[in-house]
Write a protein that holds these residues in place. Sequence first.
Motif, mmCIF file in Angstrom:
data_model
loop_
_atom_site.group_PDB
_atom_site.id
_atom_site.type_symbol
_atom_site.label_atom_id
_atom_site.label_comp_id
_atom_site.label_asym_id
_atom_site.label_seq_id
_atom_site.Cartn_x
_atom_site.Cartn_y
_atom_site.Cartn_z
ATOM 1 N N ASN A 76 -2.847 -2.956 0.267
ATOM 2 C CA ASN A 76 -1.512 -2.224 -0.614
ATOM 3 C C ASN A 76 -0.319 -2.253 0.653
ATOM 4 O O ASN A 76 0.014 -0.882 1.447
ATOM 5 C CB ASN A 76 -2.394 -0.803 -0.009
ATOM 6 C CG ASN A 76 -1.584 -0.070 -1.132
ATOM 7 O OD1 ASN A 76 -0.290 -0.080 -1.485
ATOM 8 N ND2 ASN A 76 -0.867 1.141 -1.102
ATOM 9 N N GLN A 100 2.805 0.724 -2.561
ATOM 10 C CA GLN A 100 2.924 1.798 -3.322
ATOM 11 C C GLN A 100 1.906 1.726 -4.612
ATOM 12 O O GLN A 100 1.907 1.982 -5.167
ATOM 13 C CB GLN A 100 3.984 0.748 -4.071
ATOM 14 C CG GLN A 100 5.022 0.539 -3.219
ATOM 15 C CD GLN A 100 5.841 1.787 -3.365
ATOM 16 O OE1 GLN A 100 6.120 2.424 -4.501
ATOM 17 N NE2 GLN A 100 6.517 2.493 -2.395
ATOM 18 N N LYS A 101 0.724 0.551 -4.142
ATOM 19 C CA LYS A 101 -0.594 1.177 -5.172
ATOM 20 C C LYS A 101 -0.853 2.224 -5.274
ATOM 21 O O LYS A 101 -1.557 2.612 -4.070
ATOM 22 C CB LYS A 101 -1.523 -0.364 -4.951
ATOM 23 C CG LYS A 101 -0.239 -1.953 -5.498
ATOM 24 C CD LYS A 101 -1.366 -2.896 -4.997
ATOM 25 C CE LYS A 101 -0.485 -4.184 -5.496
ATOM 26 N NZ LYS A 101 -1.556 -5.382 -5.083
ATOM 27 N N ASP A 102 -1.766 2.499 -6.118
ATOM 28 C CA ASP A 102 -3.242 3.521 -6.243
ATOM 29 C C ASP A 102 -4.463 3.192 -6.062
ATOM 30 O O ASP A 102 -5.251 2.699 -6.790
ATOM 31 C CB ASP A 102 -2.994 4.218 -7.204
ATOM 32 C CG ASP A 102 -4.373 5.782 -8.256
ATOM 33 O OD1 ASP A 102 -4.208 6.455 -6.492
ATOM 34 O OD2 ASP A 102 -3.999 5.762 -9.033
ATOM 35 N N LEU A 103 -4.294 3.109 -4.540
ATOM 36 C CA LEU A 103 -6.202 2.472 -3.917
ATOM 37 C C LEU A 103 -6.105 3.377 -2.893
ATOM 38 O O LEU A 103 -6.119 4.629 -2.038
ATOM 39 C CB LEU A 103 -4.978 1.819 -3.169
ATOM 40 C CG LEU A 103 -6.237 0.940 -1.827
ATOM 41 C CD1 LEU A 103 -7.151 0.184 -2.301
ATOM 42 C CD2 LEU A 103 -5.440 -0.328 -0.791
ATOM 43 N N GLU A 151 -4.465 -9.942 -11.619
ATOM 44 C CA GLU A 151 -4.109 -10.020 -9.484
ATOM 45 C C GLU A 151 -5.024 -9.460 -8.984
ATOM 46 O O GLU A 151 -5.365 -10.105 -7.789
ATOM 47 C CB GLU A 151 -3.407 -8.700 -9.558
ATOM 48 C CG GLU A 151 -2.275 -8.463 -9.662
ATOM 49 C CD GLU A 151 -1.175 -6.947 -9.794
ATOM 50 O OE1 GLU A 151 -0.782 -6.810 -9.375
ATOM 51 O OE2 GLU A 151 -2.129 -6.102 -10.412
ATOM 52 N N MET A 164 -9.291 0.420 -6.931
ATOM 53 C CA MET A 164 -7.981 -0.213 -7.411
ATOM 54 C C MET A 164 -7.216 -0.124 -8.791
ATOM 55 O O MET A 164 -7.375 -1.152 -9.592
ATOM 56 C CB MET A 164 -7.356 -1.780 -7.517
ATOM 57 C CG MET A 164 -7.479 -1.986 -5.583
ATOM 58 S SD MET A 164 -7.515 -3.519 -4.760
ATOM 59 C CE MET A 164 -5.777 -2.915 -4.778
ATOM 60 N N VAL A 208 -4.974 -2.507 -11.959
ATOM 61 C CA VAL A 208 -4.882 -3.471 -11.419
ATOM 62 C C VAL A 208 -5.066 -5.113 -12.691
ATOM 63 O O VAL A 208 -6.008 -4.675 -12.651
ATOM 64 C CB VAL A 208 -5.642 -4.001 -10.120
ATOM 65 C CG1 VAL A 208 -5.726 -5.981 -9.811
ATOM 66 C CG2 VAL A 208 -5.167 -3.409 -8.592
#
Length: 802
Positions: free
Chosen positions: A99, A103-106, A127, A120, A123
């Motif tokens: 990340n 910006q990613k929901d991690l 990816e 994650m 995704v």
Amino acid sequence: MQAYLTFILGTIILLLLIVYVGTAVQKTKRLIGTLLVALTAFSSILSVKQLGIPLGIDLQGGSEFIVEIMPGKSDDGTEKPVTSESVQQAIKILEKRLNPDGQKDLTMQPQGENRIVIQMPGVTPAEIDNVRKLIQQVAHLEFRMVHVQQGYDQKLAELKSTSGVRDPSYILLKQKPEIDKKGVETPQDDIVVKRRTEFEGKHVSKAGAMYDAQGWSVMLALNSEGAALFDGVAQSNQGNRMAIIVDDVVISAPVLKERHYGGTAVINGNFSQEEAFALSTMLNNPMENPLVIASESSVSSAYGATSISQGKWVGIAALALTTLFMVFIYRLAGLVAIAGLIINMCILFGAMAIFQFTLTMPGIAGLVLTIGMAVDANVLIYERLREEMEDGKTLAGALDAAYEKAFSAIADSNITTLIAAVILFVISGGLVKGFAVTLMIGLISSMIGALIVTRVIFMWVIDKGILTTLKTTRIIPDKVWDILSTAPKFIIASLVVTAISFGTLFYKGKDSLGIDFRGGGRVDVVFKAGQEATESELNDLVTPLKLSDGKAIGGFTAQLKSDPATGGKLASIRCEQDSAITIDAAVKAKWKDVSTSISTVGSVLGEESMYSSLWALAVALVAIFLYLLVRYEFAFALAAIVALFHDVLMVPGLIVLFGQQLSIIHVGALLTIAGYSINDTIVVFDRIRETIQRGGAGSLRDLMNEAICKTLSRTLLTGPTALAPMIVLLFLGNPSMLEFALPITIGVLLGTYSSIFIASPLVLWYAKKTGTSLKRQVLDAQIEQMKAEQAIAAAKAAGERA
């Protein structure tokens, strides 16, 4: 603002509940109860609308990885153990790798001493391959000199000197394949390099991707020590090749044309833009400890959407079947129970929204199960209500007596099921925890629905003259049979079935265990309506496949079934852990637009899951037994736990006999069965104790037969209400739901059977063999309870006078 509103509504609801419980005035209780139910339903719906319910990986798509941190190597070559600092360092590095822009929901969190759970959501399948590489690549950067003869002789595999003796100072390493503009890979010859490293990645202060006339490359900036080492090597090896090595693979091997490089170096490896950025990110964040993916669950968003759609249809079908059944048996009172059930579901969803509990696919199965189990309390109350009215009481008087007498059995049965759910929540992880959450909330909300919501509705319909009597469809005649005399036959039958169950597990051996317990992989595929696929096609597709190392895929099985909900087909392919990704890619290549889900589990993690599951079952059974010892006499507690063992131990072999393999979801099912089984047994035992306390002519055997027959109607009615949703899951659910529905269906049947023909006869047998006066024990317990109630009443009165 939402937090303040939730707090205010919660406070008002709590105050209303206190007033409702404390008041004895019928009109006040009815009005407060109505306001309580309406406000609770409104706040639940508002919470769901404004906050929403978080969806798990399996419903919204994405990936979950359980990563194991392996011991690293110190500078002197010794093993570097995994510490808490190692875990935190790995989490920080993975955060930067996976990340980089934030910006990613991690989410990442430690698990145990040397594992990390990475989730994650969202995704895409495209990816996921890159995510796997980013997780597992250590990015150990090395610079070594290439053998001076490398350009003239590419066959130095033996690494021999002119004397014909193997030269220990050189090793053979693989080169990164070349990739053309069309994405076609061209393997490169292995390359001979010095065993000794000139300098390493620890001397790199910064790495970054760049693009020039030769394409994408990675620019390195060295620290002062690295710059000095680099220039020293260049001065003594000008004109020779230097290999740039990442994780024992030669990325490039340029010629050292200059004697001084000024602390910079460039890696030209025929990179794509993604590869250049990924490599620069990893070199900026190298791992001190290698990482191994112990478990993976990857679901496409389309597969998740299909699961949600199936869950909606399953829920609607289960609710419709339950409604038809309740209306057929109890007429208008059945509709009252369904109204309570709907409020119950609103509360359940509202609680999940407020506390942001994640809804998973097993959670949907838990919701469906809640529909059946919630009606059980209503059936118990209604059967009591029918008996009280047959004794000549008015509907209002009978209703009060029914709720009062049913409360003990409802509370005990729900508490024992809650014990199993809590233990499942504590020991489980990932998706199964979602099932435990919905089950726990469902149990609490179902008690609210049965004891408060339906009670308030009854107050209105009775006070307004809408309901003056209870009309029911009697399925069992009001008669006393000598059921206990048939017990030996049923016990022998149980022993035979148990032998078959254990024999199946022994015969199947490790084949009875799914990937959760022994390791392996599984690919689930959802075909759209009109897409043709057969098991033979799946077998023909997988058989010739090869892994990246050239090995053939073996030990796989493919199963296919129709999906009535969508009109398509569902496929489940079980395989070895490293085969799942290859099989998934092949399926997507052959059948376009299919939805897939991949699960892989390492053998070590699988073995740990198996032992932790056995411990969970053992702890749950002990906890339930201890609770029963507190609430009941020893004879009852012992018989209940034996019947519980009978049900729980018989199910695994039977579901294997029907073609399933044991998995983590089955642990949840077994603990649910334990709760349901003890629920049924408690209702029977509660009536036996009540019958003994009431007194009457006849022996203990006669009184027990009378009590069993009194509960027979309720026992046979709650079975179908619990089975209806499970049968819907069997026919409409996806493979994961099917794995849950089959053991629950078997367990409900066994629980209904064992409470009558196993548990009750064992109580009588124990009393006879030990010479225990069960009547005396029950009556003594009643006297002690009355004394305790009188003491509490006296203390309360004294407090009021003071």
